[in-house]
Design a protein around this motif. Sequence first.
Motif, PDB file in Angstrom:
ATOM      1  N   GLY A  61       0.930  -0.980  -0.012  1.00 56.29           N
ATOM      2  CA  GLY A  61      -0.025   0.011  -0.042  1.00 56.29           C
ATOM      3  C   GLY A  61       0.701   1.071  -0.016  1.00 56.29           C
ATOM      4  N   GLU A  62       2.101   1.053  -0.407  1.00 53.58           N
ATOM      5  CA  GLU A  62       3.154   2.249  -0.454  1.00 53.58           C
ATOM      6  C   GLU A  62       4.029   2.307  -1.648  1.00 53.58           C
ATOM      7  N   ARG A  63       4.430   3.355  -2.329  1.00 52.26           N
ATOM      8  CA  ARG A  63       5.633   3.323  -3.149  1.00 52.26           C
ATOM      9  C   ARG A  63       6.969   2.925  -2.449  1.00 52.26           C
ATOM     10  N   LYS A  64       7.597   2.349  -3.202  1.00 53.42           N
ATOM     11  CA  LYS A  64       9.131   1.786  -2.658  1.00 53.42           C
ATOM     12  C   LYS A  64       9.969   2.369  -3.745  1.00 53.42           C
ATOM     13  N   ASN A  65      11.178   3.081  -3.372  1.00 52.19           N
ATOM     14  CA  ASN A  65      12.115   3.661  -4.412  1.00 52.19           C
ATOM     15  C   ASN A  65      12.930   2.303  -4.961  1.00 52.19           C
TER      16      ASN A  65
END
Length: 169
Positions: free
Chosen positions: A67-71
């Motif tokens: 549920g979140e962006r990862k670099n």
Amino acid sequence: MDQIKIGHFLKEMRKDNGLTQEQLAEKLGVSNRSVSRWENGKNMPDFDLVIEIANLYEISIEEILSGERKNDMSDKEKETAMLKVSEYENNEKIHFVKRLRIILIIAFILHLLCSILELSGLNITYEETHSFFMGAVLGLLALSILATTKYAAKIRAFKLRLLQKGNGK
């Protein structure tokens, strides 16, 4: 997995890509009601749809499931992502098997009732009752066959899509 968090993330990604729920639903071949349920955290998309969504938004499956962006993902994060994918697939299978088991148990009980009526020798509306129970048994068995066929077709379609993506098509 936090379905609410995933739902908010899916909504954010849809909006970032300039899509309405209707447009996304059309691209994925689902109803806009399904998209709404995903985004509200009430349901999760099938795993093959998670892959399609990840490809559409150009993000990783792990990003959707967390549920979140990862670099950038480390090996530990990749391992965690694979475990989440596995957990997701297992949960889908467990829910399917539970539903199928309930249908088959009901069919078995109805068949047992038919047998008991037949052995008891009761003639009170026996034919109508027997016909009703046997019809219900056959209907439930047909429903379970359709459910397993649909599920098997879904698995085959998913594997074909993976093979096509793996071959660069």
